[in-house]
Design an enzyme around this catalytic site. Structure first.
Site, PDB file in Angstrom:
ATOM      1  N   CYS A 137      -5.140  -5.773  -0.756  1.00 41.33           N
ATOM      2  CA  CYS A 137      -4.183  -5.873   0.287  1.00 41.33           C
ATOM      3  C   CYS A 137      -4.844  -6.279   1.695  1.00 41.33           C
ATOM      4  CB  CYS A 137      -3.175  -4.868   0.344  1.00 41.33           C
ATOM      5  SG  CYS A 137      -2.003  -5.214   1.833  1.00 41.33           S
ATOM      6  N   CYS A 140      -3.129  -4.946   4.459  1.00 42.11           N
ATOM      7  CA  CYS A 140      -3.173  -3.448   4.910  1.00 42.11           C
ATOM      8  C   CYS A 140      -4.509  -3.111   5.559  1.00 42.11           C
ATOM      9  CB  CYS A 140      -2.974  -2.643   3.827  1.00 42.11           C
ATOM     10  SG  CYS A 140      -2.109  -3.538   2.556  1.00 42.11           S
ATOM     11  N   ASP A 141      -5.628  -3.775   4.874  1.00 39.55           N
ATOM     12  CA  ASP A 141      -6.888  -3.112   5.307  1.00 39.55           C
ATOM     13  C   ASP A 141      -7.939  -4.067   5.970  1.00 39.55           C
ATOM     14  OD1 ASP A 141      -5.834  -0.699   3.686  1.00 39.55           O
ATOM     15  OD2 ASP A 141      -6.470  -1.807   1.796  1.00 39.55           O
TER      16      ASP A 141
END
Ligand code: NAP
Length: 320
Positions: A137, A140-141
């Site tokens: 992701c 997200c990261d």
């Protein structure tokens, strides 16, 4: 059956955007839905940070927060939640059966909204590396990897989109694909290929994740699939974007799927089995958006409500 031994009106499988929207609608229709939260409660939105394209949030909304709000909204109207995974499913005529935690639950209607999970390469130290420089992701990261080189694996729209997104943070983005042309749509592929920070690596597979002494990723081992030549690429994070697998295991032997395992719908959210409805990423290999999943969850709850009303009608052959 519920704890009092009666048959549920509707059991909703999954608590992503589709399942929770179905829960809100079914609860507001006084169906008192039972919602089963599986292995990834909240679905894929819980692994994102800012969601900027959900209508009504001009400043964006935190993914996990959006899911928590939907959960609260469903509960407020009477949805009941249970942390249980469905192990088996058995369709019936008057009601369907779901085996959870070794117990059979019965319901007149079932909404399958069990979502899809990211695919991984299946390399030996994958489990240990997740969260230590290995993720599926970028949203997200990505922000954790500022001014360092990273790689994205895959050649579809997701891989190209994630690579473009990661250029905001990373010093260099390597886009590693097993073939010599992208599957992605022309617009995304061109945008990725023309980006000065993105370097495609064609005909190549990642064969190993390389951790440093602290267990954090410092590189990946590559193999050129044409020349068989092996090399090492220094990256601080590998983003795997090779597609998703729909979570259909308990339903697969009863409900038809397409060649990639996505459930097939008949009409609206109806499946082949009367009283069984499907919504969200488990039936949608294409749009896969929070808002489309929510829309499909709404449709499934409305279809279930109408189905139940028809079943209970005095003119219905089974109840007359
Ligand atoms: P996808 O289209 O299935 O692409 C997966 C990519 O990963 C393919 O390039 C595939 O290679 C590669 N791959 C699969 N298994 C692999 C493995 N074991 N090792 C190495 N590479 C592997 O998946 P997606 O990109 O997630 O897209 C899914 C759907 O969502 C698509 O319909 C897409 O159009 C849509 N989508 C749209 C947008 C948008 O329009 N903005 C954004 C994201 C997704 P091959 O090409 O060789 O098969």
């Amino acid at each position: 059956m519920d704890r009092n031994g009666s048959i549920e009106n509707v059991i909703i499988v999954g608590t992503g955007c589709a399942g929770l929207t179905a829960a809100i609608y079914a609860a507001r229709a006084n169906l008192s839905p039972l919602v089963l939260e599986g292995r990834e409660p909240g679905g894929q939105l819980t692994t994102t940070t800012q969601v900027e394209n959900f209508p009504g949030f001009p400043e964006g909304v935190d993914g996990p927060q959006l899911i928590m709000n939907m959960h609260r909204q469903a509960e407020k109207f009477g949805a009941r939640f249970q942390y249980s995974e469905v192990d088996e499913f058995e369709p019936g005529t008057d009601y369907h059966r779901l085996k959870v935690d070794g117990e059979w639950l019965e319901a007149k209607s079932v909404i399958v909204a069990s979502g899809a999970s990211a695919k991984w390469l299946g390399l030996s130290n994958e489990k240990a590396m997740k969260g230590h420089g290995l993720t599926s992701c970028a949203t997200c990261d990505g922000a954790f990897y500022r001014n360092v080189p990273v790689c994205v694996v895959g050649g579809g729209d997701t891989a190209c989109e994630e690579a473009i997104f990661l250029t905001k943070f990373a010093s260099q983005v390597y886009l590693i694909h097993r073939r010599d042309s992208f599957r992605a749509s022309a617009i995304l592929a061109t945008r990725a290929l023309n980006h000065p920070k993105i370097t495609p690596i064609w005909n190549t597979a990642v064969t190993e994740y390389l951790p440093d002494d602290r267990g954090e990723m410092h590189g990946v081992k590559l193999k050129n699939l044409e020349t068989k030549e092996e090399s090492t690429l220094e990256v601080k994070c590998a983003f795997i974007a090779i597609g998703h697998t729909p979570n259909t295991a308990p339903f697969r032997s009863w409900l038809p799927t397409d060649k990639n395992g996505y459930l097939l719908k008949k009409d609206g959210s109806f499946t082949e089995i009367p009283g069984v409805f499907a919504a969200g990423d488990v039936v949608d290999p294409y749009y896969r958006q929070a808002v489309t999943a929510a829309g499909q969850g709404c449709m499934a709850a409305m279809d279930a409500e109408r189905y139940l009303a028809h079943q209970d009608s005095p003119h219905h052959p089974q109840t007359a």
